[in-house]
Design a protein around this motif. Structure first.
Motif, PDB file in Angstrom:
ATOM      1  N   THR A 428       0.843  -1.190   0.000  1.00 25.88           N
ATOM      2  CA  THR A 428       0.000   0.000   0.000  1.00 25.88           C
ATOM      3  C   THR A 428       0.881   1.243   0.000  1.00 25.88           C
ATOM      4  N   TYR A 429       0.547   2.169  -0.877  1.00 23.22           N
ATOM      5  CA  TYR A 429       1.308   3.420  -0.984  1.00 23.22           C
ATOM      6  C   TYR A 429       0.346   4.589  -0.855  1.00 23.22           C
ATOM      7  N   GLN A 430       0.664   5.528  -0.002  1.00 21.53           N
ATOM      8  CA  GLN A 430      -0.177   6.695   0.193  1.00 21.53           C
ATOM      9  C   GLN A 430       0.612   7.961  -0.121  1.00 21.53           C
ATOM     10  N   TRP A 431       0.066   8.750  -1.032  1.00 21.59           N
ATOM     11  CA  TRP A 431       0.684  10.018  -1.424  1.00 21.59           C
ATOM     12  C   TRP A 431      -0.385  11.099  -1.397  1.00 21.59           C
ATOM     13  N   ARG A 432      -0.268  11.995  -0.432  1.00 22.82           N
ATOM     14  CA  ARG A 432      -1.261  13.047  -0.223  1.00 22.82           C
ATOM     15  C   ARG A 432      -2.653  12.436  -0.076  1.00 22.82           C
ATOM     16  N   GLU A 433      -3.550  12.754  -1.017  1.00 24.09           N
ATOM     17  CA  GLU A 433      -4.927  12.285  -0.876  1.00 24.09           C
ATOM     18  C   GLU A 433      -5.181  10.953  -1.571  1.00 24.09           C
ATOM     19  N   VAL A 434      -4.139  10.327  -2.120  1.00 24.10           N
ATOM     20  CA  VAL A 434      -4.308   9.106  -2.904  1.00 24.10           C
ATOM     21  C   VAL A 434      -3.729   7.909  -2.156  1.00 24.10           C
ATOM     22  N   VAL A 435      -4.489   6.825  -2.122  1.00 26.06           N
ATOM     23  CA  VAL A 435      -4.021   5.550  -1.589  1.00 26.06           C
ATOM     24  C   VAL A 435      -4.098   4.529  -2.713  1.00 26.06           C
ATOM     25  N   ALA A 436      -2.991   3.846  -2.978  1.00 24.69           N
ATOM     26  CA  ALA A 436      -2.939   2.810  -4.005  1.00 24.69           C
ATOM     27  C   ALA A 436      -2.487   1.506  -3.368  1.00 24.69           C
ATOM     28  N   GLU A 437      -3.098   0.414  -3.781  1.00 29.75           N
ATOM     29  CA  GLU A 437      -2.791  -0.885  -3.196  1.00 29.75           C
ATOM     30  C   GLU A 437      -2.729  -1.946  -4.287  1.00 29.75           C
ATOM     31  N   PHE A 438      -1.741  -2.810  -4.184  1.00 31.04           N
ATOM     32  CA  PHE A 438      -1.641  -3.969  -5.064  1.00 31.04           C
ATOM     33  C   PHE A 438      -1.583  -5.216  -4.200  1.00 31.04           C
ATOM     34  N   VAL A 439      -2.379  -6.225  -4.557  1.00 29.25           N
ATOM     35  CA  VAL A 439      -2.428  -7.466  -3.781  1.00 29.25           C
ATOM     36  C   VAL A 439      -2.400  -8.660  -4.727  1.00 29.25           C
ATOM     37  N   PHE A 440      -1.560  -9.624  -4.408  1.00 25.66           N
ATOM     38  CA  PHE A 440      -1.587 -10.931  -5.070  1.00 25.66           C
ATOM     39  C   PHE A 440      -1.914 -11.964  -4.002  1.00 25.66           C
ATOM     40  N   SER A 441      -2.871 -12.825  -4.282  1.00 22.23           N
ATOM     41  CA  SER A 441      -3.266 -13.822  -3.293  1.00 22.23           C
ATOM     42  C   SER A 441      -3.533 -15.169  -3.942  1.00 22.23           C
ATOM     43  N   LYS A 442      -3.253 -16.199  -3.175  1.00 22.32           N
ATOM     44  CA  LYS A 442      -3.524 -17.580  -3.576  1.00 22.32           C
ATOM     45  C   LYS A 442      -4.440 -18.175  -2.523  1.00 22.32           C
ATOM     46  N   GLY A 443      -5.726 -18.349  -2.883  1.00 25.35           N
ATOM     47  CA  GLY A 443      -6.726 -18.793  -1.920  1.00 25.35           C
ATOM     48  C   GLY A 443      -7.149 -20.228  -2.138  1.00 25.35           C
ATOM     49  N   VAL A 444      -7.879 -20.774  -1.168  1.00 27.98           N
ATOM     50  CA  VAL A 444      -8.331 -22.159  -1.240  1.00 27.98           C
ATOM     51  C   VAL A 444      -9.677 -22.290  -0.546  1.00 27.98           C
ATOM     52  N   ARG A 445     -10.490 -23.206  -1.045  1.00 25.67           N
ATOM     53  CA  ARG A 445     -11.737 -23.615  -0.377  1.00 25.67           C
ATOM     54  C   ARG A 445     -11.733 -25.135  -0.349  1.00 25.67           C
ATOM     55  N   THR A 446     -11.512 -25.692   0.855  1.00 28.68           N
ATOM     56  CA  THR A 446     -11.405 -27.140   0.979  1.00 28.68           C
ATOM     57  C   THR A 446     -12.786 -27.783   0.855  1.00 28.68           C
ATOM     58  N   PRO A 447     -12.853 -29.016   0.332  1.00 30.11           N
ATOM     59  CA  PRO A 447     -14.157 -29.688   0.208  1.00 30.11           C
ATOM     60  C   PRO A 447     -14.806 -29.882   1.569  1.00 30.11           C
ATOM     61  N   THR A 448     -16.112 -29.757   1.611  1.00 31.43           N
ATOM     62  CA  THR A 448     -16.846 -30.048   2.841  1.00 31.43           C
ATOM     63  C   THR A 448     -16.894 -31.557   3.058  1.00 31.43           C
ATOM     64  N   LEU A 449     -17.279 -31.964   4.254  1.00 29.09           N
ATOM     65  CA  LEU A 449     -17.387 -33.387   4.552  1.00 29.09           C
ATOM     66  C   LEU A 449     -18.456 -34.048   3.690  1.00 29.09           C
ATOM     67  N   PHE A 450     -19.530 -33.337   3.399  1.00 24.76           N
ATOM     68  CA  PHE A 450     -20.585 -33.903   2.556  1.00 24.76           C
ATOM     69  C   PHE A 450     -20.094 -34.063   1.119  1.00 24.76           C
ATOM     70  N   GLU A 451     -19.304 -33.109   0.635  1.00 23.90           N
ATOM     71  CA  GLU A 451     -18.757 -33.218  -0.712  1.00 23.90           C
ATOM     72  C   GLU A 451     -17.771 -34.383  -0.815  1.00 23.90           C
ATOM     73  N   LEU A 452     -17.023 -34.632   0.250  1.00 24.14           N
ATOM     74  CA  LEU A 452     -16.045 -35.721   0.244  1.00 24.14           C
ATOM     75  C   LEU A 452     -16.697 -37.095   0.336  1.00 24.14           C
ATOM     76  N   TYR A 453     -17.721 -37.212   1.204  1.00 24.90           N
ATOM     77  CA  TYR A 453     -18.250 -38.534   1.529  1.00 24.90           C
ATOM     78  C   TYR A 453     -19.683 -38.771   1.063  1.00 24.90           C
TER      79      TYR A 453
END
Length: 663
Positions: A428-453
Motif C-alpha cells: 500500500t502506498y499513500q501520497w497526499r490524498e491518494v491511496v494505491a494498493e496492489f495485492v496478489f493472493s492464492k486462496g483455497v476452499r477445501t471440500p466439505t465433509l458432505f462433498e467428500l463422503y
C-alpha cells in the motif's frame, strides 16, 4: 415471549446504584478488548461501526448488500437461506467469522448470515479478497462480526413492527464495575411471512393459479447474549456467549396447502474466551489466546400433507483454540499463529417415527469428524521515511477427516488426510490524498465433509476430490479531497477445480471437479457531499466471467448465480438535527441460472433472466435526545423479480423501528 418480558423487566429494575458505587473516574476507565482490523488502510476493506446501523431495522444481509462488489440473494421471507457473493464468488468461498472465530459449517460449508441480531453487533468488517489479520486466504473474501463490546453503562430498548406480521423486541444493559464490564442482551422476533404469492395449483382447485397469502411460512427466533470484559494487571480477558432458538416454517409453494406442517428448528449456543497478555517484552508486546465452543442442533420435519412425515436430526459441535503472539523488531511486525479446530457431526433420520435403513440407496445416518490444524505467520513492514506498507501472509492447513455410517455394521469408515497452503502479498502506498494498493493472493476452499463422503446412499462420495483454488491480482485506488471521495478496484481472478454435483441417468450422484474459470472485475464508486445537508453516492460493478472445462456442459459459459452488472445511487438529505431522509436505488443485471446460461422469461426483461431487479428503498429517520424512530420502505415501487429459489420475491415491505437508550 414470556422469557423476553421477564428479561426486560429485570433490566429496568436493576438498581443503578450498583454502577454508581464503583463508577470509575476518567483515570480508571476499563480498557476494552478491540478485535477490529488494525492493519494499514486498504480500499478493498470496509468496516461498519455500530452507530452506522444500530438505529435502522436492517438485517446484516441488508447492510452488506450496500457494499460495492457484494451481492446478496435470498429466498423471500425472513429466516430463509441467504446467499452472499463477493467479487463473483459463491457462499461457500466466503469466510464468516464471529469474534475472530470461523463459523463456516464443516459438513455442508454454509452459515446463517443473519444469526447475530444487529443489536448485538459492535462492528462489521469486510475484506473483498484478503484474509483479515491471520488465517487461510479465502477465494471469496471475509465477513467478520465483532459482537457488542461497550465501554459505558447504559440500558437500551428497541421495538420493530413491519409488513407480513413482523414483530421484534430487543433489550441490552451494560454495567461497568471496578474490574470488568458486563453486558446482557436479548431479542425475540416473530413474523408470519404471509406475503402474496402466485400459487401454481391452488389447494382447493388445482386447475387454478392465483395469488394467495402464503401459509406455514412463519419464522420465530429468541436470542440471549452475554459479554464480560475483565482487567487485572497486564491481562485482558473477554468472555462472551450466545444462545439462540429459532423455528422456520416451510410452506408448500406448489399448492399452498393448509395441511403442511414442515419446519426447521435450530438451537445454537456458543461460548468464547479471549485472553490477551500485554507488556510482556519490548520485542513481544502481546500474546493472544483465543478459544470457543459451539453446539448446534437442527431438526428438519418434512410433513407436506399432515399424514406422512420424515424427520432429520442434525447435531454438530465445534471446538477451537488458537495462540497468536505479536513480535516487533525495528519497522517489522511479525504475527505467527497456530489454530486447532475439531468439528463433529452426526445425523439421524426417521420415517413416520421409524429409523431409516442404511442400504446403499437411501440416505444413511452418519457420524463425521474433521480435525484441522492451521499455522503460519503474517509479516508487515512500515516504511520510516516512505509512506509504504508491505505485508505478506502464509498459512498451512492440515485436514484429517472421517465418515462412519451408523446402523450398518458392514459399511466401512472412510478417512481422508490432506494438506493445503495459501499465501498473499500486498503493498500500500499513500501520497497526499491518494491511496494505491496492489495485492496478489492464492486462496483455497477445501471440500466439505458432505462433498467428500456424500450421504452414503445414492449420493456417493469422491475420495479424489480436489480443493477449489484461486489466484487473484487486484489493484485498488482511493482518493479523498474535501467533499469528494473516489474508489476504484480492478481484479483478475483465476479459479480451478470448481466443485459441482453431477448425476448419472440412474440419478446416482457425487461431487466432481468440473471446470476452471476466469473473472475480470471492475468496481467504481464516488461519494460527494454538496454541503452539510446533502450527500450523493454512485457505484457500479462489472464482471466478465468465462469457464473452461472438459465437460461440454460447463465449457465456455458464464458463472451462474452472479450478477455481472450492478449499478447503484443514493441520496441523503439531513433536514435538521432531528430529521433525515435517504433514497437508494439499485439495478442488478445479467444473472445466469443454469449450465446453458439460458432462462426463459415471459416478460423477457433485460437479458431474458427474470432475476433482473431494479429496487428502490426509502428511509426516514428521526432522532431526539434518548429517542430514535426509523421508517423504511423496502422495494418502494413493488418491483417483481425472482428470488434465490427462482420464485417471485415478496415485493414491497415496510418496517418501523423505535429505540430508547440511556434509560
Amino acid at each position: 415471549m414470556q422469557l423476553f418480558i421477564f428479561f426486560v423487566f429485570a433490566l429496568l429494575v436493576i438498581p443503578t446504584v450498583s454502577s454508581k458505587e464503583v463508577a470509575p473516574s476518567d483515570s480508571t476507565n476499563i480498557e476494552i478488548l478491540e478485535v477490529e482490523h488494525t492493519g494499514s488502510y486498504s480500499p478493498s476493506y470496509k468496516i461498519f461501526q455500530r452507530h452506522e446501523f444500530i438505529n435502522s431495522a436492517q438485517t446484516l444481509s441488508d447492510i452488506l448488500s450496500s457494499i460495492n462488489g457484494i451481492q446478496i440473494r435470498q429466498i423471500s421471507g425472513l429466516g430463509n437461506p441467504v446467499a452472499i457473493s463477493i467479487r463473483g464468488s459463491n457462499s461457500k468461498q466466503v469466510q464468516f467469522y464471529i469474534d475472530g472465530q470461523l463459523v463456516n459449517d464443516s459438513q455442508f460449508g454454509g452459515f446463517d448470515l443473519n444469526q447475530i441480531p444487529t443489536e448485538q453487533i459492535q462492528s462489521i468488517e469486510i475484506s473483498k479478497g484478503q484474509a483479515i489479520g491471520t488465517g487461510a486466504t479465502p477465494i471469496g473474501g471475509v465477513v467478520r462480526i465483532n459482537t457488542y463490546n461497550p465501554d459505558s453503562s447504559q440500558k437500551k430498548l428497541s421495538a420493530v413492527v413491519g409488513s407480513f406480521g413482523h414483530i421484534e423486541l430487543n433489550a441490552t444493559v451494560n454495567t461497568i464495575f471496578d474490574q470488568h464490564t458486563l453486558t446482557l442482551g436479548a431479542q425475540t422476533l416473530n413474523t408470519d411471512n404471509n406475503y402474496k404469492y402466485l400459487v401454481p395449483q391452488t389447494f382447493n382447485n388445482p386447475s387454478i393459479s392465483e395469488k394467495q397469502s402464503l401459509l406455514n411460512n412463519g419464522y420465530s427466533k429468541n436470542t440471549l447474549y452475554i459479554n464480560d470484559n475483565i482487567k487485572f494487571e497486564n491481562n485482558r480477558v473477554r468472555i462472551h456467549g450466545q444462545y439462540s432458538d429459532q423455528t422456520k416454517e416451510l410452506p408448500n409453494y406448489r399448492n399452498n396447502s393448509p395441511e403442511t406442517t414442515s419446519n426447521l428448528a435450530t438451537k445454537t449456543w456458543r461460548l468464547g474466551y479471549l485472553h490477551t497478555l500485554h507488556d510482556i517484552h519490548a520485542y513481544v508486546p502481546s500474546i493472544e489466546l483465543d478459544s470457543y465452543y459451539q453446539d448446534k442442533s437442527e431438526i428438519y420435519l418434512d410433513a407436506p400433507n399432515g399424514v406422512s412425515e420424515q424427520s432429520y436430526h442434525y447435531n454438530s459441535d465445534k471446538k477451537h483454540v488458537s495462540v497468536k503472539p505479536t513480535v516487533i523488531w525495528d519497522s517489522y511486525t511479525f504475527t505467527p499463529f497456530i489454530t486447532l479446530t475439531d468439528h463433529a457431526f452426526q445425523s439421524e433420520q426417521f420415517i413416520n417415527g421409524q429409523a431409516n435403513p442404511c442400504n446403499g440407496i437411501s440416505e444413511c445416518d452418519i457420524k463425521a469428524q474433521l480435525q484441522q490444524t492451521s499455522y503460519g505467520t503474517r509479516i508487515e513492514w512500515q516504511g520510516n521515511t516512505l509512506p509504504i506498507n508491505i505485508y505478506g501472509l502464509y498459512n498451512k492447513l492440515h485436514n484429517k477427516s472421517s465418515n462412519e455410517p451408523l446402523k450398518n455394521t458392514t459399511a466401512q469408515t472412510l478417512y481422508a488426510n490432506d494438506q493445503f497452503d495459501t499465501h498473499e502479498l500486498g503493498a500500500t502506498y499513500q501520497w497526499r490524498e491518494v491511496v494505491a494498493e496492489f495485492v496478489f493472493s492464492k486462496g483455497v476452499r477445501t471440500p466439505t465433509l458432505f462433498e467428500l463422503y456424500g450421504n452414503r446412499g445414492a449420493f456417493k462420495g469422491n475420495a479424489n476430490l480436489l480443493p477449489e483454488r484461486s489466484k487473484t491480482r487486484a489493484i485498488n485506488f482511493a482518493y479523498k479531497r474535501k467533499a469528494l471521495v473516489l474508489n476504484a478496484s480492478s481484479y483478475i481472478k483465476k479459479q480451478e477445480n470448481s466443485i459441482v454435483a453431477i448425476f448419472n441417468s440412474s440419478n446416482v450422484g457425487s461431487y466432481t471437479n468440473v471446470s476452471e474459470a476466469t473473472l475480470k472485475g471492475l468496481e467504481l464508486q464516488t461519494n460527494y457531499k454538496f454541503n452539510t445537508q446533502w450527500l450523493f453516492a454512485l457505484q457500479g460493478t462489472f464482471i466478465h466471467s468465462n469457464t473452461h472445462s472438459t465437460f461440454s456442459a460447463f465449457d465456455d459459459k458464464k458463472l451462474p448465480g452472479v450478477y455481472h452488472k450492478q449499478y447503484g445511487a443514493a441520496l441523503t438529505y439531513q433536514m435538521n438535527n432531528q430529521w433525515s431522509v435517504s433514497l437508494n436505488h439499485k439495478i442488478d443485471r445479467e444473472l445466469y441460472f443454469n449450465r446453458s446460461n439460458k432462462f426463459q422469461s415471459e416478460k423477457n426483461r433485460g437479458n431474458g433472466t427474470p432475476a433482473d431487479r431494479e429496487v428502490t428503498d426509502l428511509t426516514f429517520n428521526w432522532s431526539h435526545s434518548q429517542h430514535n424512530l426509523n421508517l423504511t420502505f423496502s422495494n418502494l415501487f413493488n418491483t417483481e423479480y425472482q428470488d434465490l429459489a427462482n420464485r417471485p420475491a415478496h415485493g414491497r415491505s415496510i418496517q418501523l423501528k423505535y429505540s430508547l437508550k440511556g434509560i
